[in-house]
Design a protein around this motif. Structure first.
Motif, short mmCIF file in Angstrom:
data_model
loop_
_atom_site.label_atom_id
_atom_site.label_comp_id
_atom_site.label_asym_id
_atom_site.label_seq_id
_atom_site.Cartn_x
_atom_site.Cartn_y
_atom_site.Cartn_z
N THR A 1 -34.92 5.54 -10.64
CA THR A 1 -35.72 4.78 -11.60
C THR A 1 -35.66 3.32 -11.20
O THR A 1 -34.57 2.79 -10.98
CB THR A 1 -35.16 4.95 -13.03
OG1 THR A 1 -35.16 6.33 -13.36
CG2 THR A 1 -35.98 4.18 -14.05
N TYR B 1 -35.57 16.17 -20.71
CA TYR B 1 -35.04 16.20 -19.35
C TYR B 1 -33.63 15.63 -19.41
O TYR B 1 -33.46 14.43 -19.63
CB TYR B 1 -35.94 15.38 -18.42
CG TYR B 1 -37.35 15.92 -18.38
CD1 TYR B 1 -37.73 16.82 -17.39
CD2 TYR B 1 -38.28 15.55 -19.34
CE1 TYR B 1 -39.01 17.34 -17.36
CE2 TYR B 1 -39.57 16.06 -19.32
CZ TYR B 1 -39.93 16.95 -18.32
OH TYR B 1 -41.20 17.46 -18.31
N VAL C 1 -43.32 8.98 -24.60
CA VAL C 1 -42.48 9.20 -23.43
C VAL C 1 -41.38 8.15 -23.49
O VAL C 1 -41.66 6.95 -23.54
CB VAL C 1 -43.29 9.06 -22.12
CG1 VAL C 1 -42.39 9.24 -20.91
CG2 VAL C 1 -44.47 10.03 -22.11
N GLN C 2 -40.15 8.64 -23.50
CA GLN C 2 -39.00 7.73 -23.58
C GLN C 2 -38.05 7.99 -22.43
O GLN C 2 -37.81 9.15 -22.07
CB GLN C 2 -38.25 7.94 -24.88
CG GLN C 2 -39.08 7.70 -26.10
CD GLN C 2 -38.29 7.98 -27.36
OE1 GLN C 2 -37.10 7.68 -27.44
NE2 GLN C 2 -38.94 8.54 -28.36
N ILE C 3 -37.48 6.92 -21.90
CA ILE C 3 -36.46 7.02 -20.86
C ILE C 3 -35.24 6.28 -21.35
O ILE C 3 -35.30 5.09 -21.69
CB ILE C 3 -36.95 6.42 -19.53
CG1 ILE C 3 -38.28 7.07 -19.11
CG2 ILE C 3 -35.89 6.59 -18.44
CD1 ILE C 3 -38.96 6.38 -17.95
N ILE D 1 -34.64 11.85 -20.54
CA ILE D 1 -36.07 11.62 -20.77
C ILE D 1 -36.54 12.54 -21.89
O ILE D 1 -36.22 13.73 -21.90
CB ILE D 1 -36.87 11.85 -19.48
CG1 ILE D 1 -36.39 10.88 -18.40
CG2 ILE D 1 -38.38 11.69 -19.73
CD1 ILE D 1 -36.98 11.13 -17.03
N THR E 1 -32.67 1.17 -24.25
CA THR E 1 -33.80 2.01 -23.88
C THR E 1 -34.48 1.45 -22.64
O THR E 1 -34.83 0.28 -22.58
CB THR E 1 -34.81 2.11 -25.05
OG1 THR E 1 -34.15 2.70 -26.16
CG2 THR E 1 -36.01 2.94 -24.68
#
Length: 126
Positions: free
Chosen positions: A124, A92, A56-58, A6, A39
């Protein structure tokens, strides 16, 4: 336990450019979505006073985020008309040396970087 990677970046919005940034975002989202199939999440939020935005990227792993950084570097889409630069980064997961080098090149030296490398657990949903 390995979790998602993250990435959160805070950026200053140029004076009176918040609406321009809001209008720029749909095209940027499409660009990322088309070029980054792995992504998991890509979002932008604004602060209450409109002076900052956060991306914000996951990602499922560091390879996916490295790919994102390459996509951004190769892009001809400019943030310079709406954002004055990155002010802080939170990561993260454990970034690779390549990620840290690319972030230094793209965000510049002097940007505060906080790394929380160990994932204790969680989930998730998609």
């Amino acid at each position: 336990m390995s979790g998602p990677f993250i990435f959160i970046a805070t950026n200053k919005v140029l004076d009176r450019k918040l609406e321009d940034e809001k209008n720029r975002m749909p095209g940027w989202v499409r660009y990322i979505q088309e070029r980054e199939p792995r992504t998991i999440g890509f979002h932008e939020y604004r602060s209450a006073d409109g002076t900052e935005v956060e991306f914000v990227q996951i990602h499922p792993d560091t390879d996916s985020f490295e790919h994102h950084l390459r996509v951004v570097a190769e892009s001809d889409m400019s943030f310079k008309d709406t954002l004055s630069g990155t002010t802080s980064i939170r990561i993260y997961g454990q970034p690779s040396e390549a990620i840290l080098e690319m972030l230094n090149q793209q965000a510049g030296a002097g940007v505060s970087v906080t790394i929380l490398p160990e994932h204790f657990g969680g989930f998730t949903r998609s």
